[in-house]
Design an enzyme around this catalytic site. Sequence first.
Site, PDB file in Angstrom:
ATOM      1  N   GLY A   1       0.854  -1.190   0.000  1.00 36.04           N
ATOM      2  CA  GLY A   1       0.000   0.000   0.000  1.00 36.04           C
ATOM      3  C   GLY A   1       0.884   1.232   0.000  1.00 36.04           C
ATOM      4  O   GLY A   1       1.202   1.791  -1.055  1.00 36.04           O
TER       5      GLY A   1
ATOM      6  N   GLU B   1      -4.990   7.468  -1.244  1.00 35.83           N
ATOM      7  CA  GLU B   1      -3.968   8.243  -1.984  1.00 35.83           C
ATOM      8  C   GLU B   1      -2.821   8.688  -1.074  1.00 35.83           C
ATOM      9  O   GLU B   1      -2.293   9.786  -1.188  1.00 35.83           O
ATOM     10  CB  GLU B   1      -4.614   9.425  -2.716  1.00 35.83           C
ATOM     11  CG  GLU B   1      -5.620   8.923  -3.741  1.00 35.83           C
ATOM     12  CD  GLU B   1      -5.970   9.905  -4.827  1.00 35.83           C
ATOM     13  OE1 GLU B   1      -5.122  10.738  -5.174  1.00 35.83           O
ATOM     14  OE2 GLU B   1      -7.084   9.805  -5.339  1.00 35.83           O
TER      15      GLU B   1
HETATM   16  C1  LIG Z   1     -11.868   3.330  -0.089  1.00 34.82           C
HETATM   17  C2  LIG Z   1     -10.498   3.158  -0.675  1.00 34.82           C
HETATM   18  C3  LIG Z   1     -10.302   3.437  -2.027  1.00 34.82           C
HETATM   19  C4  LIG Z   1      -9.026   3.241  -2.604  1.00 34.82           C
HETATM   20  N1  LIG Z   1      -8.874   3.439  -3.954  1.00 34.82           N
HETATM   21  C5  LIG Z   1      -7.680   3.137  -4.531  1.00 34.82           C
HETATM   22  C6  LIG Z   1      -7.519   3.199  -5.952  1.00 34.82           C
HETATM   23  O1  LIG Z   1      -8.450   3.579  -6.687  1.00 34.82           O
HETATM   24  N2  LIG Z   1      -6.319   2.836  -6.485  1.00 34.82           N
HETATM   25  C7  LIG Z   1      -5.268   2.412  -5.720  1.00 34.82           C
HETATM   26  O2  LIG Z   1      -4.223   2.093  -6.272  1.00 34.82           O
HETATM   27  N3  LIG Z   1      -5.393   2.342  -4.364  1.00 34.82           N
HETATM   28  C8  LIG Z   1      -6.561   2.679  -3.760  1.00 34.82           C
HETATM   29  N4  LIG Z   1      -6.705   2.589  -2.392  1.00 34.82           N
HETATM   30  C9  LIG Z   1      -5.558   2.124  -1.582  1.00 34.82           C
HETATM   31  C10 LIG Z   1      -4.963   3.213  -0.707  1.00 34.82           C
HETATM   32  O3  LIG Z   1      -4.244   4.113  -1.472  1.00 34.82           O
HETATM   33  C11 LIG Z   1      -4.122   2.499   0.360  1.00 34.82           C
HETATM   34  O4  LIG Z   1      -5.047   1.902   1.251  1.00 34.82           O
HETATM   35  C12 LIG Z   1      -3.217   3.443   1.100  1.00 34.82           C
HETATM   36  O5  LIG Z   1      -2.181   3.880   0.260  1.00 34.82           O
HETATM   37  C13 LIG Z   1      -2.602   2.807   2.353  1.00 34.82           C
HETATM   38  O6  LIG Z   1      -2.061   1.551   2.089  1.00 34.82           O
HETATM   39  P1  LIG Z   1      -2.402   0.304   3.028  1.00 34.82           P
HETATM   40  O7  LIG Z   1      -3.889   0.308   3.195  1.00 34.82           O
HETATM   41  O8  LIG Z   1      -1.784  -0.897   2.469  1.00 34.82           O
HETATM   42  O9  LIG Z   1      -1.765   0.672   4.421  1.00 34.82           O
HETATM   43  P2  LIG Z   1      -0.249   0.332   4.888  1.00 34.82           P
HETATM   44  O10 LIG Z   1       0.700   0.832   3.869  1.00 34.82           O
HETATM   45  O11 LIG Z   1      -0.167  -1.093   5.289  1.00 34.82           O
HETATM   46  O12 LIG Z   1      -0.134   1.233   6.177  1.00 34.82           O
HETATM   47  C14 LIG Z   1      -0.566   0.814   7.471  1.00 34.82           C
HETATM   48  C15 LIG Z   1      -0.171   1.893   8.467  1.00 34.82           C
HETATM   49  O13 LIG Z   1       1.271   2.004   8.503  1.00 34.82           O
HETATM   50  C16 LIG Z   1       1.660   3.339   8.244  1.00 34.82           C
HETATM   51  N5  LIG Z   1       2.920   3.364   7.496  1.00 34.82           N
HETATM   52  C17 LIG Z   1       3.276   2.616   6.405  1.00 34.82           C
HETATM   53  N6  LIG Z   1       4.501   2.944   5.990  1.00 34.82           N
HETATM   54  C18 LIG Z   1       4.941   3.926   6.809  1.00 34.82           C
HETATM   55  C19 LIG Z   1       6.151   4.683   6.901  1.00 34.82           C
HETATM   56  N7  LIG Z   1       7.141   4.516   6.026  1.00 34.82           N
HETATM   57  N8  LIG Z   1       6.248   5.620   7.869  1.00 34.82           N
HETATM   58  C20 LIG Z   1       5.236   5.804   8.766  1.00 34.82           C
HETATM   59  N9  LIG Z   1       4.087   5.113   8.742  1.00 34.82           N
HETATM   60  C21 LIG Z   1       3.937   4.186   7.782  1.00 34.82           C
HETATM   61  C22 LIG Z   1       0.506   3.924   7.424  1.00 34.82           C
HETATM   62  O14 LIG Z   1       0.478   5.331   7.495  1.00 34.82           O
HETATM   63  C23 LIG Z   1      -0.695   3.272   8.086  1.00 34.82           C
HETATM   64  O15 LIG Z   1      -1.040   3.997   9.238  1.00 34.82           O
HETATM   65  C24 LIG Z   1      -7.949   2.812  -1.798  1.00 34.82           C
HETATM   66  C25 LIG Z   1      -8.158   2.575  -0.422  1.00 34.82           C
HETATM   67  C26 LIG Z   1      -9.403   2.726   0.132  1.00 34.82           C
HETATM   68  C27 LIG Z   1      -9.597   2.426   1.599  1.00 34.82           C
END
Ligand SMILES: Cc1cc2nc3c(=O)[nH]c(=O)nc-3n(C[C@H](O)[C@H](O)[C@H](O)COP(=O)(O)OP(=O)(O)OC[C@H]3O[C@@H](n4cnc5c(N)ncnc54)[C@H](O)[C@@H]3O)c2cc1C
Length: 379
Positions: A131, A363
């Site tokens: 993500g 995003e």
């Molecule tokens: C309703 C919805 C619509 C979406 N639509 C799209 C879309 O159209 N296209 C698309 O490609 N994606 C889409 N997404 C995905 C979205 O962009 C990701 O959910 C988001 O980027 C976070 O990734 P993750 O959920 O894997 O969280 P993770 O990356 O697993 O993060 C988990 C936690 O760890 C923290 N974290 C991770 N890395 C770090 C770091 N280096 N430093 C500090 N903290 C960190 C994060 O901030 C978060 O609090 C969508 C998500 C949702 C919920």
Amino acid sequence: MNFQQSELTQHIAQTAKDFAGQYIKPHLMEWDESQEFPIHIFKEMGKLGLMGVLVPEQYGGSGLSYFEYSVIIQEISKVCGSIGLSLAAHNSLCTGHILAFGNEAQKEKYLTKLATAEFLGAWGLTEANTGSDAGNMKTTAIKEGKDWILNGTKCWITHGKSADVAVVVCRTGEPRAKDNSTAFIVERCIPGFSGGKKENKLGMRASETAEMIFDNCRISDTNRLGEVGAGFKQSMKVLDGGRISIAALSVGIAKGAFEASVQYSKERYQFDQPIANFQGISFKLADMATEIAAAELLINNACYLKMKGLPMTKEAAMAKYYASEVAVKVSTDAVQIFGGYGYTKDFPVEKFYRDSKLCTIGEGTSEIQKLVISREVLR
Ligand SMILES: Cc1cc2nc3c(=O)[nH]c(=O)nc-3n(C[C@H](O)[C@H](O)[C@H](O)COP(=O)(O)OP(=O)(O)OC[C@H]3O[C@@H](n4cnc5c(N)ncnc54)[C@H](O)[C@@H]3O)c2cc1C
């Protein structure tokens, strides 16, 4: 910088507001409860030019700037965040990627359909295990003759099941290598491309979020967007623009919650007077109004830089970070102002409260925005 709204911007805001009042407001709770994705609404928005806001008129779009785009997203999201989110994903992610990095033939073929809503767009970067760390993606595209074979699953994709066309970023190099990903345009009708699991979400329930699955999906090289290896860098640029739209979505939700709170606090009587008379309530409203205004200024600043073609990575991240946190805070306070009634589905603030949380995640999370901002300030 003069952020006074032009007559054109005001007119466009009114058009979006009227549309939201007439077509979205009467049905939003029904869609929310059933998680229905109301695709017909996007076709209607296509007729008004709201599905190709940033697309030049030569490709059938409205040819407007980010200022107008921001007010459109705000007006729609003041009523329903789900529709605002989908509108943003279609306009600035899928359509925005093709607009920024497509060649003339790709623009002619796809923008014309996306701008009129003949096609609904999706944009796939995220995967189950990548993500925030999107550069570590597992979905691959392997060259075979003049074609590419795509394999893997993109998750959390807005319109993952319903989109007619998607921009998909795939790994075309070694894992963790520099410049190892490439973007492709994939049409729904291509064999090997299907929609997967649809998420059952806390909020934004009328915006479809689902997997996109690629199983030996053969794509012509003519559908490659830009250079091989440029996919990740392109995506970061697309997200700069996308973050302005999520900031606008956030401010729209915050304004919706704020306006409902002002009205309610004047109408709700306790101790023989409107609750607005209590400083505990009126100071909340003062904080809400101030924070919304500050978020709007950050958005306008990012829009201005974008419009001038100036660097705006930091400013877009600041707008997204601040506005999304404001949306969560304002909608939380709105529920508090409504008291027990705010905890029910009879009043709009519980939905603003649920929808707002997506803004600090989608995003790029707030933490990732802080990473982007701190990188820029330490440069
Ligand atoms: C309703 C919805 C619509 C979406 N639509 C799209 C879309 O159209 N296209 C698309 O490609 N994606 C889409 N997404 C995905 C979205 O962009 C990701 O959910 C988001 O980027 C976070 O990734 P993750 O959920 O894997 O969280 P993770 O990356 O697993 O993060 C988990 C936690 O760890 C923290 N974290 C991770 N890395 C770090 C770091 N280096 N430093 C500090 N903290 C960190 C994060 O901030 C978060 O609090 C969508 C998500 C949702 C919920």
